[in-house]
Write an enzyme that holds these catalytic residues in place. Structure first.
Site, PDB file in Angstrom:
ATOM      1  N   TYR A   1     -61.147 -32.886 -21.361  1.00  0.00           N
ATOM      2  CA  TYR A   1     -60.410 -33.204 -22.594  1.00  0.00           C
ATOM      3  C   TYR A   1     -61.291 -32.944 -23.819  1.00  0.00           C
ATOM      4  O   TYR A   1     -60.876 -32.295 -24.779  1.00  0.00           O
ATOM      5  CB  TYR A   1     -59.951 -34.660 -22.543  1.00  0.00           C
ATOM      6  CG  TYR A   1     -59.053 -35.095 -23.684  1.00  0.00           C
ATOM      7  CD1 TYR A   1     -57.697 -34.745 -23.701  1.00  0.00           C
ATOM      8  CD2 TYR A   1     -59.529 -35.880 -24.738  1.00  0.00           C
ATOM      9  CE1 TYR A   1     -56.860 -35.152 -24.731  1.00  0.00           C
ATOM     10  CE2 TYR A   1     -58.700 -36.295 -25.770  1.00  0.00           C
ATOM     11  CZ  TYR A   1     -57.364 -35.928 -25.763  1.00  0.00           C
ATOM     12  OH  TYR A   1     -56.542 -36.345 -26.786  1.00  0.00           O
TER      13      TYR A   1
ATOM     14  N   THR B   1     -49.045 -44.471 -28.640  1.00  0.00           N
ATOM     15  CA  THR B   1     -48.053 -43.622 -27.949  1.00  0.00           C
ATOM     16  C   THR B   1     -48.191 -43.863 -26.450  1.00  0.00           C
ATOM     17  O   THR B   1     -49.082 -44.588 -26.008  1.00  0.00           O
ATOM     18  CB  THR B   1     -48.317 -42.122 -28.207  1.00  0.00           C
ATOM     19  OG1 THR B   1     -49.583 -41.796 -27.596  1.00  0.00           O
ATOM     20  CG2 THR B   1     -48.371 -41.784 -29.685  1.00  0.00           C
TER      21      THR B   1
HETATM   22  P1  NAD Z   1     -47.707 -37.884 -25.464  1.00  0.00           P
HETATM   23  O1  NAD Z   1     -48.140 -37.820 -24.051  1.00  0.00           O
HETATM   24  O2  NAD Z   1     -46.735 -38.940 -25.876  1.00  0.00           O
HETATM   25  O3  NAD Z   1     -47.100 -36.479 -25.945  1.00  0.00           O
HETATM   26  C1  NAD Z   1     -47.636 -35.251 -25.516  1.00  0.00           C
HETATM   27  C2  NAD Z   1     -46.495 -34.241 -25.482  1.00  0.00           C
HETATM   28  O4  NAD Z   1     -47.010 -32.977 -25.045  1.00  0.00           O
HETATM   29  C3  NAD Z   1     -45.385 -34.642 -24.481  1.00  0.00           C
HETATM   30  O5  NAD Z   1     -44.121 -34.563 -25.091  1.00  0.00           O
HETATM   31  C4  NAD Z   1     -45.540 -33.602 -23.372  1.00  0.00           C
HETATM   32  O6  NAD Z   1     -44.330 -33.304 -22.685  1.00  0.00           O
HETATM   33  C5  NAD Z   1     -46.067 -32.414 -24.154  1.00  0.00           C
HETATM   34  N1  NAD Z   1     -46.688 -31.424 -23.272  1.00  0.00           N
HETATM   35  C6  NAD Z   1     -47.594 -31.613 -22.287  1.00  0.00           C
HETATM   36  N2  NAD Z   1     -47.866 -30.459 -21.660  1.00  0.00           N
HETATM   37  C7  NAD Z   1     -47.127 -29.490 -22.284  1.00  0.00           C
HETATM   38  C8  NAD Z   1     -46.976 -28.094 -22.103  1.00  0.00           C
HETATM   39  N3  NAD Z   1     -47.629 -27.427 -21.125  1.00  0.00           N
HETATM   40  N4  NAD Z   1     -46.145 -27.420 -22.927  1.00  0.00           N
HETATM   41  C9  NAD Z   1     -45.460 -28.093 -23.902  1.00  0.00           C
HETATM   42  N5  NAD Z   1     -45.532 -29.413 -24.107  1.00  0.00           N
HETATM   43  C10 NAD Z   1     -46.372 -30.104 -23.301  1.00  0.00           C
HETATM   44  O7  NAD Z   1     -49.049 -38.004 -26.306  1.00  0.00           O
HETATM   45  P2  NAD Z   1     -49.349 -38.180 -27.877  1.00  0.00           P
HETATM   46  O8  NAD Z   1     -50.211 -39.367 -28.006  1.00  0.00           O
HETATM   47  O9  NAD Z   1     -48.120 -38.054 -28.681  1.00  0.00           O
HETATM   48  O10 NAD Z   1     -50.291 -36.912 -28.084  1.00  0.00           O
HETATM   49  C11 NAD Z   1     -50.021 -35.838 -28.965  1.00  0.00           C
HETATM   50  C12 NAD Z   1     -51.323 -35.093 -29.217  1.00  0.00           C
HETATM   51  O11 NAD Z   1     -52.239 -35.973 -29.880  1.00  0.00           O
HETATM   52  C13 NAD Z   1     -52.044 -34.610 -27.955  1.00  0.00           C
HETATM   53  O12 NAD Z   1     -52.584 -33.330 -28.174  1.00  0.00           O
HETATM   54  C14 NAD Z   1     -53.164 -35.616 -27.785  1.00  0.00           C
HETATM   55  O13 NAD Z   1     -54.270 -35.094 -27.086  1.00  0.00           O
HETATM   56  C15 NAD Z   1     -53.487 -35.950 -29.222  1.00  0.00           C
HETATM   57  N6  NAD Z   1     -54.158 -37.236 -29.418  1.00  0.00           N
HETATM   58  C16 NAD Z   1     -53.562 -38.412 -29.049  1.00  0.00           C
HETATM   59  C17 NAD Z   1     -54.222 -39.622 -29.279  1.00  0.00           C
HETATM   60  C18 NAD Z   1     -53.603 -40.970 -28.936  1.00  0.00           C
HETATM   61  O14 NAD Z   1     -54.302 -41.983 -28.986  1.00  0.00           O
HETATM   62  N7  NAD Z   1     -52.330 -41.062 -28.634  1.00  0.00           N
HETATM   63  C19 NAD Z   1     -55.495 -39.618 -29.857  1.00  0.00           C
HETATM   64  C20 NAD Z   1     -56.091 -38.396 -30.207  1.00  0.00           C
HETATM   65  C21 NAD Z   1     -55.396 -37.207 -29.985  1.00  0.00           C
END
Ligand code: NAD
Length: 255
Positions: free
Chosen positions: A151, A186
């Site tokens: 990651y 989330t």
């Molecule tokens: P989440 O799991 O709710 O959403 C992620 C989305 O990505 C989902 O809708 C999933 O279906 C989609 N996805 C996964 N693989 C895919 C693919 N191959 N093609 C298309 N879509 C795909 O997570 P989130 O928290 O909303 O995360 C969104 C972004 O933010 C991510 O990149 C995550 O790494 C980043 N992020 C999240 C956090 C946190 O604390 N939630 C912190 C830092 C970064």
């Protein structure tokens, strides 16, 4: 006129979590959005709820051909001038226990998926006359933790990719930036080992001692997508409650 009127955005991973909230915020601020995700039921339901300004397309970000289809849908709504590479997966695995397949899967979705998106929108954004590409990295693109080799590598990689793309594409008025969320409430957060969704205990020594909300990240993306951000490119924008600044240590004096 709303802040994002005249913008058409592809938001990957837009069916749930941060991507879905970002789609809502963009529609509220006047943009057309293409919700692009592998989650068809959720994505279609959200697009139907958001109305005429939103469309859903099934997009696996690892598949370049599906990217061309997503671009075609976006251009049918208006000039494509915003891409939010938000889709991502989080896997906790010690290096010694991680297979190459597991490592490559994270890199493929989080980093190569982002690269595929950048490639797919270059010509459409040139046609549009300008563009803003927003790559959702993480605090783990600025630091790291044990069990996050894949990651963190993917999220650091997004930073390098962003800077390179920003330098290549700036003369077309295409800006490319990373956003670095901290812990955001989330589904991903609720399973990430930093505490259940909404729990603030993990953040008690952070400058802002609470979990973040998806809307707070969406607001940053809206700024970067807007014409208020026309001199910002190749940069990192943190939405992390001060996590990357450091920690408040209990044994040292505080104000
Ligand atoms: P989440 O799991 O709710 O959403 C992620 C989305 O990505 C989902 O809708 C999933 O279906 C989609 N996805 C996964 N693989 C895919 C693919 N191959 N093609 C298309 N879509 C795909 O997570 P989130 O928290 O909303 O995360 C969104 C972004 O933010 C991510 O990149 C995550 O790494 C980043 N992020 C999240 C956090 C946190 O604390 N939630 C912190 C830092 C970064």
């Amino acid at each position: 006129m709303a802040r994002l009127t005249g913008k058409t955005a592809i938001i990957t991973g837009g069916a749930q979590g941060m991507g879905a909230v970002t789609a809502r915020v963009f529609v509220e601020q006047g943009a057309n959005v293409v919700i692009a995700d592998i989650l068809e039921d959720k994505g279609q339901a959200l697009a139907a709820e958001l109305g005429e300004q939103a469309r859903f397309i099934r997009l696996d970000v690892t598949n370049p051909q599906q990217w061309d289809e997503a671009v075609a849908v976006a251009e049918s709504m208006g000039p494509l001038n915003v891409l939010i590479n938000n889709a991502g997966i989080l896997v906790f695995k010690a290096i010694a226990e991680q297979s190459m397949e597991e490592f490559n899967k994270v890199l493929n979705i989080n980093l190569t998926g982002c690269y595929n998106g950048i490639r797919a929108v270059i010509e459409p954004m040139k046609r549009a006359g300008s563009g803003s590409i927003i790559n959702i990295s993480s605090v783990d693109g600025l630091q790291a933790k044990n069990s996050l080799s894949a990651y963190a590598a993917s999220k650091w990689g997004m930073r390098g990719l962003t800077k390179s793309a920003a330098i290549e594409l700036g003369h077309y008025k295409i800006r490319v930036n990373t956003v670095h969320p901290g812990g955001i409430d989330t589904n991903m957060h609720s399973t990430d080992g930093e505490g259940s969704s909404g729990a603030d205990a993990f953040y008690k020594n952070h400058a802002l001692p609470r979990v973040g909300q998806p809307q707070e990240v969406a607001n940053m993306s809206a700024f970067l997508a807007s014409d208020e951000a026309t001199y910002s490119t190749g940069s990192e924008f943190c939405v992390d409650g001060g996590w990357n600044a450091g920690l408040a240590l209990d044994f040292l004096p505080k104000s």
